[in-house]
Design an enzyme around this catalytic site. Structure first.
Site, PDB file in Angstrom:
ATOM      1  N   CYS A  90       0.720  -1.377  -0.368  1.00  0.00           N
ATOM      2  CA  CYS A  90      -0.071  -0.247  -0.149  1.00  0.00           C
ATOM      3  C   CYS A  90       0.622   1.566   0.225  1.00  0.00           C
ATOM      4  O   CYS A  90       1.160   1.525  -1.229  1.00  0.00           O
ATOM      5  CB  CYS A  90      -1.233   0.091   0.942  1.00  0.00           C
ATOM      6  SG  CYS A  90      -2.333   1.202   0.851  1.00  0.00           S
ATOM      7  N   HIS A 101      -2.921  -5.490   1.553  1.00  0.00           N
ATOM      8  CA  HIS A 101      -2.606  -5.173   3.236  1.00  0.00           C
ATOM      9  C   HIS A 101      -2.665  -7.083   3.389  1.00  0.00           C
ATOM     10  O   HIS A 101      -2.899  -7.643   4.145  1.00  0.00           O
ATOM     11  CB  HIS A 101      -3.274  -4.788   4.193  1.00  0.00           C
ATOM     12  CG  HIS A 101      -3.699  -3.147   3.691  1.00  0.00           C
ATOM     13  ND1 HIS A 101      -2.123  -2.346   4.391  1.00  0.00           N
ATOM     14  CD2 HIS A 101      -4.219  -2.418   3.324  1.00  0.00           C
ATOM     15  CE1 HIS A 101      -2.146  -1.206   4.088  1.00  0.00           C
ATOM     16  NE2 HIS A 101      -3.233  -0.946   3.481  1.00  0.00           N
ATOM     17  N   GLU A 105      -0.975  -7.832   4.777  1.00  0.00           N
ATOM     18  CA  GLU A 105      -0.991  -8.417   6.510  1.00  0.00           C
ATOM     19  C   GLU A 105      -2.018  -8.035   7.409  1.00  0.00           C
ATOM     20  O   GLU A 105      -1.926  -8.735   8.674  1.00  0.00           O
ATOM     21  CB  GLU A 105       0.257  -7.106   7.214  1.00  0.00           C
ATOM     22  CG  GLU A 105      -0.101  -5.481   7.426  1.00  0.00           C
ATOM     23  CD  GLU A 105      -0.118  -4.654   5.875  1.00  0.00           C
ATOM     24  OE1 GLU A 105      -0.303  -5.995   5.165  1.00  0.00           O
ATOM     25  OE2 GLU A 105      -0.658  -3.733   6.704  1.00  0.00           O
TER      26      GLU A 105
END
Lengths: 196, 294
Positions: free
Chosen positions: A79, A170, A172
């Site tokens: 991002c 994302h 994560e």
């Protein structure tokens, strides 16, 4: 075991650390330039790219990060991290690390209310990947050495160029660590070949 | 398959703000100063809390013109405040494309009994809390981010410290409980059982928790980070100081490097006078903003 740093100036740092640790590597949070010497690969996390750039400048990280990129050690930008990696950013003249030959558009999918989750196929990683897009950018142009890994609605959302990997979403934020594993493998290979 | 407004997308947005400073602004010019200084987001308001406190009367959602002006001025996310329980103010802000809504005790509550059902909205919400019960109730209603209430507009950090310590102490207590104790704890706190179970399992709150309400200096911001805040809201502190540009930058730096005391000393030099603070005991109880909402 390889050591992966997560640039810890601002943003989703803890999640990346967790994801890297779940993928069989050691993780450290990088807050000082000297720490770049200790790591085999680096993650530029999600966050606010304008904020991160201010902090990168204030702490003299810009040149050291560019040099880190030139050593051939892998960097993974998610991002805001993708924006930091790009050579060109639409509608603005300033760029950041300029390590990947691509043009990116910030907040390309709209404001927060347009943020979304969608299923993606990512080449070499997964064909059933749930990707989380938050005020996300996309890649609107890539140079010939950049390999496109995923698209969503015709927009490029994941790509790779040599040691550099980036996603507009994302990885994560979910429990799916396949992208982190993919990156850790990249780091392992680069460590082997750099040692030769 | 595309999903907007999911918990992951709403909470994830707040995750991206971690380690950052969110600044109150009342116009485009201030918003640009905030962005330039490294703010991760701005809160668009008609008046900062200390002015709301001074003006008295009923404080409402800002004029949409101000919110729009700020949205056009910066590329970082823009937040705005709606009154507690004011369904229409929240819907209006959502329709304008505001990135985050603060259901805020800084404004005069529209409903003294019910908070918004925040699960109904595509836009994420941040809410204030003083303890774990309040935090869990807001999460139960769908808040995607929390902040301490502190005592807004006072420039006095004592209440924010109290609330951050309280929440974190209660989370630690909860994590050490056995599952059979949790229903009783839920009853005692007036908190939703399922939310407490989840917090116990994960060992932490499921959403980020910022500090707010009284941050007036770089050292205050760093203090809150050391107490476990994920980031900091600064309301009146910045634009009520002598040199807002410098002050804003100093707060951002102290927040990033909250354990680097030499750095905090350096950025704290020659900042000019911070906002004049208010001793909490001098505020009559009916004027305490933290007691609004439950």
């Amino acid at each position: 075991m390889v050591m992966v740093g997560v640039l810890g100036l601002q943003g989703a740092v803890r999640e990346h650390v967790r994801s890297i640790e779940a993928s069989g590597a050691k993780a450290i949070i990088v807050k000082k330039v000297e720490q770049l010497d200790e790591i085999d690969g680096l993650i530029l996390p999600g966050g606010e790219s304008t904020t991160m750039r201010r902090l990168i400048d204030q702490y003299g990280f810009l040149e050291p990060l560019r040099q880190f990129g030139q050593t051939g050690k892998p960097i993974f930008g998610t991002c805001a991290g993708l924006i930091l990696l790009a050579k060109e950013i639409s509608n603005q003249t300033t760029t950041h690390l300029g390590l990947m030959d691509m043009t990116v558009t910030r907040n390309a999918f709209g404001r927060q209310k347009d943020s979304f989750e969608a299923a993606l196929s990512i080449e070499g990683v997964a064909d059933d990947y749930n990707a989380v897009f938050i005020r996300a950018p996309y890649i609107e142009r890539v140079g010939e050495d950049v390999h496109i890994l995923a698209t969503y609605d015709d927009a490029i959302v994941a790509a790779e160029e040599g040691p550099f990997l980036c996603t507009a979403f994302h990885p994560e934020l979910t429990e799916d660590h396949r992208l982190a594993k993919y990156f850790v493998e990249k780091v392992k290979e680069s460590k082997k070949s750099l040692a030769r | 398959m595309v999903n907007v407004g999911t918990d992951r997308v709403k909470r994830g947005m707040a995750e991206m703000q971690k380690g950052g400073v969110i600044m109150d602004v009342v116009n485009a010019e201030q918003a640009k100063i905030a962005e330039e200084a490294g703010a991760v987001a701005v809160m668009a308001l008609e008046r900062v809390p200390s002015d709301i406190r001074k003006a008295g009367g009923v404080a409402r959602m800002a004029d949409p013109t101000i919110v729009e002006e700020v949205m056009h001025a910066v590329s970082i996310p823009v937040m705005a405040k709606a009154r507690i329980g004011h369904i229409v103010e929240a819907r209006v802000l959502e329709s304008m494309g505001v990135d985050y809504i603060d259901e805020s005790e800084v404004l005069t509550p529209a409903d003294e009994v019910f908070h918004l059902n925040k699960k109904d909205y595509t836009v994420p919400f941040v809410c204030g809390c003083r303890n774990l019960g309040e935090a869990a109730r807001r999460i139960g209603e769908g808040a995607s981010m929390l902040r301490t209430k502190g005592e807004p507009g006072t420039g006095n950090i004592v209440e924010a410290v109290r609330h951050m310590r309280q929440v974190n102490a209660e989370v630690r207590q909860l994590v050490n409980m056995s599952v059979d104790e949790i229903m009783t704890y839920a009853k005692d706190l007036g908190a939703p059982y399922e939310v407490l179970l989840q917090i116990r399992e994960e060992g932490r709150l499921p959403v980020v928790n910022f500090a707010a309400g009284g941050v007036a200096t770089p050292a205050d911001a760093a203090l809150m980070m050391q107490l476990g805040a994920d980031g900091v809201f600064v309301g009146s502190g910045i634009f009520k100081s002598d040199n807002p540009q410098k002050f804003a930058k100093a707060i951002v730096e102290a927040t990033t490097h909250f354990e680097d005391y030499e750095l905090i000393a350096r950025v704290s030099k020659d900042l000019g006078e911070a906002m004049k603070g208010i001793e909490i005991s001098t505020i009559p109880s009916h004027e305490r903003m933290q007691d609004r909402g439950w």
